[in-house]
Write a protein that holds these residues in place. Sequence first.
Motif, mmCIF file in Angstrom:
data_model
loop_
_atom_site.group_PDB
_atom_site.id
_atom_site.type_symbol
_atom_site.label_atom_id
_atom_site.label_comp_id
_atom_site.label_asym_id
_atom_site.label_seq_id
_atom_site.Cartn_x
_atom_site.Cartn_y
_atom_site.Cartn_z
ATOM 1 N N VAL A 19 -22.635 -12.691 -2.927
ATOM 2 C CA VAL A 19 -21.477 -13.395 -2.368
ATOM 3 C C VAL A 19 -20.195 -12.595 -2.616
ATOM 4 C CG1 VAL A 19 -20.068 -15.480 -2.552
ATOM 5 C CG2 VAL A 19 -22.556 -15.660 -2.526
ATOM 6 N N GLN A 20 -20.065 -11.995 -3.785
ATOM 7 C CA GLN A 20 -18.882 -11.179 -4.067
ATOM 8 C C GLN A 20 -18.798 -9.987 -3.117
ATOM 9 O OE1 GLN A 20 -19.295 -10.278 -8.251
ATOM 10 N NE2 GLN A 20 -18.007 -12.012 -8.857
ATOM 11 N N THR A 21 -19.943 -9.370 -2.818
ATOM 12 C CA THR A 21 -19.954 -8.271 -1.860
ATOM 13 C C THR A 21 -19.551 -8.752 -0.476
ATOM 14 O OG1 THR A 21 -21.681 -7.084 -3.077
ATOM 15 C CG2 THR A 21 -21.408 -6.544 -0.749
ATOM 16 N N CYS A 22 -20.069 -9.899 -0.064
ATOM 17 C CA CYS A 22 -19.731 -10.467 1.244
ATOM 18 C C CYS A 22 -18.234 -10.729 1.341
ATOM 19 C CB CYS A 22 -20.525 -11.753 1.474
ATOM 20 S SG CYS A 22 -20.214 -12.559 3.068
ATOM 21 N N LEU A 23 -17.656 -11.322 0.307
ATOM 22 C CA LEU A 23 -16.221 -11.625 0.318
ATOM 23 C C LEU A 23 -15.383 -10.348 0.288
ATOM 24 C CD1 LEU A 23 -16.096 -14.680 -2.131
ATOM 25 C CD2 LEU A 23 -16.009 -14.701 0.377
ATOM 26 N N ALA A 24 -15.857 -9.325 -0.434
ATOM 27 C CA ALA A 24 -15.124 -8.061 -0.485
ATOM 28 C C ALA A 24 -15.081 -7.408 0.895
ATOM 29 C CB ALA A 24 -15.771 -7.125 -1.503
ATOM 30 N N LEU A 25 -16.224 -7.355 1.577
ATOM 31 C CA LEU A 25 -16.263 -6.774 2.921
ATOM 32 C C LEU A 25 -15.395 -7.575 3.884
ATOM 33 C CD1 LEU A 25 -20.088 -5.960 3.261
ATOM 34 C CD2 LEU A 25 -18.246 -4.393 2.647
ATOM 35 N N LEU A 26 -15.502 -8.895 3.813
ATOM 36 C CA LEU A 26 -14.737 -9.740 4.732
ATOM 37 C C LEU A 26 -13.232 -9.616 4.477
ATOM 38 C CD1 LEU A 26 -14.755 -11.848 6.965
ATOM 39 C CD2 LEU A 26 -15.013 -13.621 5.217
ATOM 40 N N THR A 27 -12.843 -9.540 3.207
ATOM 41 C CA THR A 27 -11.423 -9.405 2.880
ATOM 42 C C THR A 27 -10.832 -8.136 3.476
ATOM 43 O OG1 THR A 27 -11.695 -10.643 0.804
ATOM 44 C CG2 THR A 27 -9.765 -9.211 0.989
ATOM 45 N N THR A 28 -11.537 -7.023 3.315
ATOM 46 C CA THR A 28 -11.036 -5.760 3.867
ATOM 47 C C THR A 28 -10.996 -5.792 5.387
ATOM 48 O OG1 THR A 28 -11.985 -4.594 1.966
ATOM 49 C CG2 THR A 28 -11.329 -3.268 3.855
ATOM 50 N N LEU A 29 -12.023 -6.362 6.009
ATOM 51 C CA LEU A 29 -12.052 -6.456 7.469
ATOM 52 C C LEU A 29 -10.887 -7.281 7.996
ATOM 53 C CD1 LEU A 29 -15.892 -7.014 7.995
ATOM 54 C CD2 LEU A 29 -14.584 -5.026 8.775
#
Length: 363
Positions: A19-29
Amino acid sequence: QFVKNSCSPLMTVCETGIVQTCLALLTTLLNNYAENGEAFVEMYVERLFLFAVVWSFGSLLQEPDRTHFSDFIKSLTKCFPDDDSSSEPLTVFDFYVDESGEFDQWQMKLQDWNYSYSEAGDMLGEVYVETPTTIRVSMLMDLACAAKRHVLLVGPAGAGKTAAINQFLSKLDHEHNIVRRLAFCPSTSVQTVYDFFDANMYHRQGFTYGPRNDKSMQLFIDDLNLCETDALCNQQANKLVCQVLDHGGFYSMKRTGQLKEVTDITLMAGVRTVIHVNVPQLPDYLRRHFAIFYLPEPSTNSMETIASSVLEACMTQDGTCPLPIDLHDHIVSASCNLLTLVQQNLQPCELPGRGHYCFLLKT
């Protein structure tokens, strides 16, 4: 739950880490999308979210699990383009979100990249050839690092993990970033890792330490799981790495109880998925800190593209290739066939003392 119950990931990662990886990718996008001055449209945001989900929850899947995962995602949304191709079916892993917020194929991104011999090759003849896989991994690393998420590339030997990370690090702004490399081997002890951190972290204020001149450090650890193993199969060197990631620092060996708080450091690492000796796998408490992406072995087409580009780059003089086209194609075909035969007949052996050199594409 679908990935856990219906698929077999290359390695297990706790839900918190995914989930942390998903949120990190989404935040940058989302940040990149906002910087372009575009208004947030629901359909575009949904595509960005789906891209982050695919490359966090499904990044460690192999075929045929990727196909099953793709069918499951497509059953939940209609955002992905219809597959009208008559060749190999496209999955959700074949698309990225372009600058306009639309799904496009990674292959199209490769066609926009201009190969430059002056930039790709050096005086020793080393050439880095882009493929859809390396372009995809490079973009994912860029997104994760922008969100201060540590990155771990996993894959078999010769998949290009080290080359992909080195290529990514070479493009950083060295005015604001410092790159350090540390290769683990069976003799790498916890003292080695401690000395490395102690030598590269400089005092800033109080108990806070960081890279020199207030820069950010990108630390690349190759073969993260190959450090020294004790009698209980514990890897103390990795425990020190985990301490830095867990607590944001490491305890001083000179002053008892003093925690040196470390800041402005991002860790990038590579791990082989197939080890022919008794090497412990990375523990869950260390894996959860990373955005983990799988780098598969080059396909036959990718292998031929790489061999052809390397040969062309090495033989090019004054912008023209002196080799006839037929001779060029025969050399590429013979090289790929020879490598395939050697790999098939010289398989790694688990028996002690029966190891031999592993022949890879880069060698």
